[in-house]
Design an enzyme around this catalytic site. Structure first.
Site, PDB file in Angstrom:
ATOM      1  N   ASN A   7       4.172 -11.655  10.407  1.00  0.00           N
ATOM      2  CA  ASN A   7       4.381 -11.619   8.958  1.00  0.00           C
ATOM      3  C   ASN A   7       5.887 -11.743   8.752  1.00  0.00           C
ATOM      4  OD1 ASN A   7       4.569 -11.082   6.273  1.00  0.00           O
ATOM      5  ND2 ASN A   7       3.472  -9.124   6.338  1.00  0.00           N
ATOM      6  N   ARG A  95       0.785 -14.673   8.400  1.00  0.00           N
ATOM      7  CA  ARG A  95       0.414 -14.286   7.038  1.00  0.00           C
ATOM      8  C   ARG A  95       1.248 -15.124   6.074  1.00  0.00           C
ATOM      9  NH1 ARG A  95       2.048  -9.234   3.584  1.00  0.00           N
ATOM     10  NH2 ARG A  95       0.671  -9.669   1.851  1.00  0.00           N
ATOM     11  N   HIS A 184      -3.352 -10.076  -2.074  1.00  0.00           N
ATOM     12  CA  HIS A 184      -4.015  -9.049  -1.263  1.00  0.00           C
ATOM     13  C   HIS A 184      -5.402  -9.519  -0.823  1.00  0.00           C
ATOM     14  CE1 HIS A 184      -1.603  -5.740  -3.592  1.00  0.00           C
ATOM     15  NE2 HIS A 184      -0.913  -6.162  -2.545  1.00  0.00           N
ATOM     16  N   HIS A 212      -7.332  -1.813  -4.299  1.00  0.00           N
ATOM     17  CA  HIS A 212      -6.246  -1.703  -3.309  1.00  0.00           C
ATOM     18  C   HIS A 212      -5.072  -1.022  -4.007  1.00  0.00           C
ATOM     19  CE1 HIS A 212      -3.721  -3.590   0.037  1.00  0.00           C
ATOM     20  NE2 HIS A 212      -2.820  -3.167  -0.818  1.00  0.00           N
ATOM     21  N   GLY A 214      -1.680   0.617  -3.103  1.00  0.00           N
ATOM     22  CA  GLY A 214      -0.598   0.938  -2.170  1.00  0.00           C
ATOM     23  C   GLY A 214       0.689   0.874  -2.949  1.00  0.00           C
ATOM     24  N   ASN A 215       1.745   0.377  -2.311  1.00  0.00           N
ATOM     25  CA  ASN A 215       2.961   0.163  -3.079  1.00  0.00           C
ATOM     26  C   ASN A 215       2.702  -0.962  -4.086  1.00  0.00           C
ATOM     27  OD1 ASN A 215       5.485   0.962  -3.732  1.00  0.00           O
ATOM     28  ND2 ASN A 215       6.472  -0.380  -2.245  1.00  0.00           N
ATOM     29  N   ARG A 245       6.391  -2.044  -9.755  1.00  0.00           N
ATOM     30  CA  ARG A 245       6.036  -3.177 -10.624  1.00  0.00           C
ATOM     31  C   ARG A 245       5.233  -2.685 -11.818  1.00  0.00           C
ATOM     32  NH1 ARG A 245       3.318  -6.868  -6.189  1.00  0.00           N
ATOM     33  NH2 ARG A 245       4.094  -5.461  -4.592  1.00  0.00           N
ATOM     34  N   ASP A 286       6.917   7.001  -4.600  1.00  0.00           N
ATOM     35  CA  ASP A 286       5.989   7.446  -3.555  1.00  0.00           C
ATOM     36  C   ASP A 286       5.078   8.509  -4.161  1.00  0.00           C
ATOM     37  OD1 ASP A 286       4.798   8.924  -1.350  1.00  0.00           O
ATOM     38  OD2 ASP A 286       6.116   7.712  -0.086  1.00  0.00           O
ATOM     39  N   MET A 287       3.770   8.237  -4.107  1.00  0.00           N
ATOM     40  CA  MET A 287       2.818   9.114  -4.792  1.00  0.00           C
ATOM     41  C   MET A 287       2.871  10.547  -4.259  1.00  0.00           C
ATOM     42  SD  MET A 287       0.939   9.112  -7.293  1.00  0.00           S
ATOM     43  CE  MET A 287       0.167   7.705  -8.019  1.00  0.00           C
ATOM     44  N   ARG A 288       3.234  10.710  -2.969  1.00  0.00           N
ATOM     45  CA  ARG A 288       3.316  12.089  -2.444  1.00  0.00           C
ATOM     46  C   ARG A 288       4.407  12.878  -3.170  1.00  0.00           C
ATOM     47  NH1 ARG A 288       3.263   9.343   3.358  1.00  0.00           N
ATOM     48  NH2 ARG A 288       4.385   7.896   2.039  1.00  0.00           N
ATOM     49  N   GLY A 334      -2.470   2.637   1.017  1.00  0.00           N
ATOM     50  CA  GLY A 334      -1.808   3.954   1.126  1.00  0.00           C
ATOM     51  C   GLY A 334      -2.303   5.015   0.161  1.00  0.00           C
ATOM     52  N   ILE A 335      -2.358   4.705  -1.120  1.00  0.00           N
ATOM     53  CA  ILE A 335      -2.809   5.695  -2.107  1.00  0.00           C
ATOM     54  C   ILE A 335      -4.342   5.771  -2.104  1.00  0.00           C
ATOM     55  CG2 ILE A 335      -2.834   6.300  -4.565  1.00  0.00           C
ATOM     56  CD1 ILE A 335      -0.139   4.814  -4.844  1.00  0.00           C
ATOM     57  N   GLU A 388      -4.819  -5.219   7.761  1.00  0.00           N
ATOM     58  CA  GLU A 388      -4.531  -6.621   7.509  1.00  0.00           C
ATOM     59  C   GLU A 388      -4.417  -7.429   8.800  1.00  0.00           C
ATOM     60  OE1 GLU A 388      -2.138  -8.515   3.790  1.00  0.00           O
ATOM     61  OE2 GLU A 388      -1.620  -6.533   4.501  1.00  0.00           O
TER      62      GLU A 388
HETATM   63  P1  AMP Z   1       0.909   0.817   1.360  1.00  0.00           P
HETATM   64  O1  AMP Z   1       1.653  -0.165   0.510  1.00  0.00           O
HETATM   65  O2  AMP Z   1      -0.550   0.544   1.467  1.00  0.00           O
HETATM   66  O3  AMP Z   1       1.566   1.064   2.699  1.00  0.00           O
HETATM   67  O4  AMP Z   1       1.005   2.225   0.588  1.00  0.00           O
HETATM   68  C1  AMP Z   1       2.235   2.896   0.460  1.00  0.00           C
HETATM   69  C2  AMP Z   1       2.107   3.989  -0.560  1.00  0.00           C
HETATM   70  O5  AMP Z   1       0.983   4.840  -0.267  1.00  0.00           O
HETATM   71  C3  AMP Z   1       3.286   4.944  -0.576  1.00  0.00           C
HETATM   72  O6  AMP Z   1       4.335   4.470  -1.367  1.00  0.00           O
HETATM   73  C4  AMP Z   1       2.693   6.214  -1.140  1.00  0.00           C
HETATM   74  O7  AMP Z   1       2.827   6.169  -2.539  1.00  0.00           O
HETATM   75  C5  AMP Z   1       1.229   6.131  -0.808  1.00  0.00           C
HETATM   76  N1  AMP Z   1       0.786   7.165   0.155  1.00  0.00           N
HETATM   77  C6  AMP Z   1       0.868   7.157   1.492  1.00  0.00           C
HETATM   78  N2  AMP Z   1       0.343   8.287   2.014  1.00  0.00           N
HETATM   79  C7  AMP Z   1      -0.090   9.030   0.967  1.00  0.00           C
HETATM   80  C8  AMP Z   1      -0.730  10.314   0.823  1.00  0.00           C
HETATM   81  N3  AMP Z   1      -1.044  11.051   1.892  1.00  0.00           N
HETATM   82  N4  AMP Z   1      -1.031  10.725  -0.417  1.00  0.00           N
HETATM   83  C9  AMP Z   1      -0.723   9.973  -1.504  1.00  0.00           C
HETATM   84  N5  AMP Z   1      -0.129   8.761  -1.436  1.00  0.00           N
HETATM   85  C10 AMP Z   1       0.187   8.307  -0.229  1.00  0.00           C
END
Ligand code: AMP
Length: 402
Positions: A7, A95, A184, A212, A214-215, A245, A286-288, A334-335, A388
């Site tokens: 990628n 990719r 995606h 989906h 994630g970020n 975004r 970041d959702m955490r 991720g989320i 992926e």
């Molecule tokens: P991705 O783009 O699929 O790698 O997702 C990244 C995003 O997933 C991060 O910016 C977080 O906001 C979210 N994330 C990862 N782990 C957790 C978790 N345990 N709880 C909530 N959100 C998470």
């Protein structure tokens, strides 16, 4: 056969080596800061005989060619390399972000394919040139190894015109291919396939909504196994609220910001792509961190979760209307995979549509694909980890068989 999956970004190369028959990951890594003062490669090898081995190299990496050569030197290194000889690599998968209307599936890379990728650069001016750099370097270094392009857009090429056309002068579609493409696709296709397996059906028998989160975030309506609508648009900015975004906004916002804030179009584009979404609403993406702040009383963090999950729920409703019958809703990325609060909020109040979460299952932590709906939910709800690279490896195997 060993697959090398690449990628290639503007200043990075993310990669994996996968043994295709067993789908075992042998190595994974990232080259960063290509063309900058200090480059870095991090490789993790899974030799099978012992624990995983991490190695880091820090040195200037002037271009993609030297980055790729460093990866190959690392993979064939005597102490922690996972391949003895580059000849063990049987195929290379790339990719590619934007396939435009030219590709509705993965393709073996040939001269006409390269020309089509060049033609599609205006649709993804940041991503496609970087993807092409990676392809050209790999073709130079491995001239006799089959190379396969796997597109983020391909799965969505089955959308009907009513879903992919914008209601703007039709000539813009005819002359410049202005339309919804969606992204995606590899992830949506992968989790849809896994969901069909969990439902005990063939994918062409399934109507699904894949979410989906994630970020980047997107949602796809899948009818009889085919994408019929998706939330991302001509670019990966439309639809759901993402990390940085905005997702949907009134298109007249651009004019307002220009007239009232004196902003140029490029600055507005940067604002909507990099400073908006969750980050724009509460300063964090970041959702955490957002949940932690919300639990400590940060009102804007709480609001950001509300805005994101409300938008997700609204799209679930819209895609239920698109599909009529829905067999399953799948959360991924991720989320989607890790966040029970976002899943619960996104499905809140949908019981009348036959959507019922099982709270206990929703809160159970697991890395496995699993069902989290209540037994009486007519729409089954799943969490399915996306993968992926594995999806690309499967696509590659399919292309090479044909
Ligand atoms: P991705 O783009 O699929 O790698 O997702 C990244 C995003 O997933 C991060 O910016 C977080 O906001 C979210 N994330 C990862 N782990 C957790 C978790 N345990 N709880 C909530 N959100 C998470």
């Amino acid at each position: 056969m060993k697959f090398f999956i690449v990628n290639s970004g503007s200043s990075s190369i993310k990669y994996q080596v996968i043994e295709s028959a067993s789908e075992t990951v042998l190595a994974t890594g990232l080259v960063e800061r290509i063309g900058e003062a200090g480059g870095r490669l991090k490789n993790t090898a899974f030799p099978g005989t012992s624990d995983e081995l991490d190695s880091v190299i820090e040195q200037p990496i002037p271009d993609h060619r030297s980055g790729m050569q460093l990866v190959i030197a690392t993979l064939t290194d005597k102490t922690d390399g996972v391949i003895c000889n580059v000849a063990e690599i049987g195929a290379i998968g790339h990719r590619v972000v934007h396939g435009g209307e030219d590709f509705s599936g993965s393709m073996r890379i040939t001269d006409p394919v390269l020309q089509a990728l060049e033609r599609n650069i205006p649709l993804a001016p940041l991503h496609n040139p970087a993807n092409l750099d990676g392809i050209r370097v790999a073709m130079e270094i491995f001239p006799h190894v089959p190379q396969v392009a796997v597109f983020d857009t391909a799965f969505h090429q089955t959308m009907p015109p009513r879903a992919y056309l914008y209601a703007i002068p039709y000539e813009l579609y005819e002359t410049d291919r202005v339309r919804r493409y969606g992204f995606h696709g590899t992830s949506h296709r992968f989790v849809a396939g896994e969901c069909a397996r969990l439902l005990g059906k063939q994918l062409p028998e399934c109507n699904l909504i894949t979410v989906h989160l994630g970020n980047g975030c997107s949602m796809t309506a899948i009818e009889n196994g085919r994408s019929v609508d998706t939330s991302l648009g001509m670019t990966p900015l439309e639809g759901l609220v993402m990390g940085t975004r905005s997702g949907d906004v009134d298109p007249a916002l651009h004019l307002f910001l220009k007239q009232n804030k004196g902003m140029e179009l490029e600055a507005i584009d940067a604002l909507l792509n990099k400073e908006s979404g969750l980050k724009g609403l509460c300063g964090m993406n970041d959702m955490r961190d957002i949940h932690k702040a919300a639990a400590e009383g940060d009102v804007r963090a709480k609001l950001a979760v509300e805005v994101q999950t409300y938008r997700t729920r609204k799209y679930i409703g819209a895609f239920m209307a698109v599909l009529g019958r829905v067999d399953g809703i799948v959360f991924t990325a991720g989320i989607g995979e890790n966040d029970p609060i976002v899943r619960a909020e996104s499905l809140k109040g949908l019981e009348a549509f036959g959507i019922r979460l099982d709270p206990e299952r929703n809160w159970q932590r697991s890395k496995e694909a699993r069902c989290i709906s209540a037994p009486d939910s007519t729409v089954r709800i799943f969490v399915i980890p996306t993968n992926e690279e594995l999806a690309i490896a499967r696509e590659m195997a399919q292309v090479l068989r044909n």
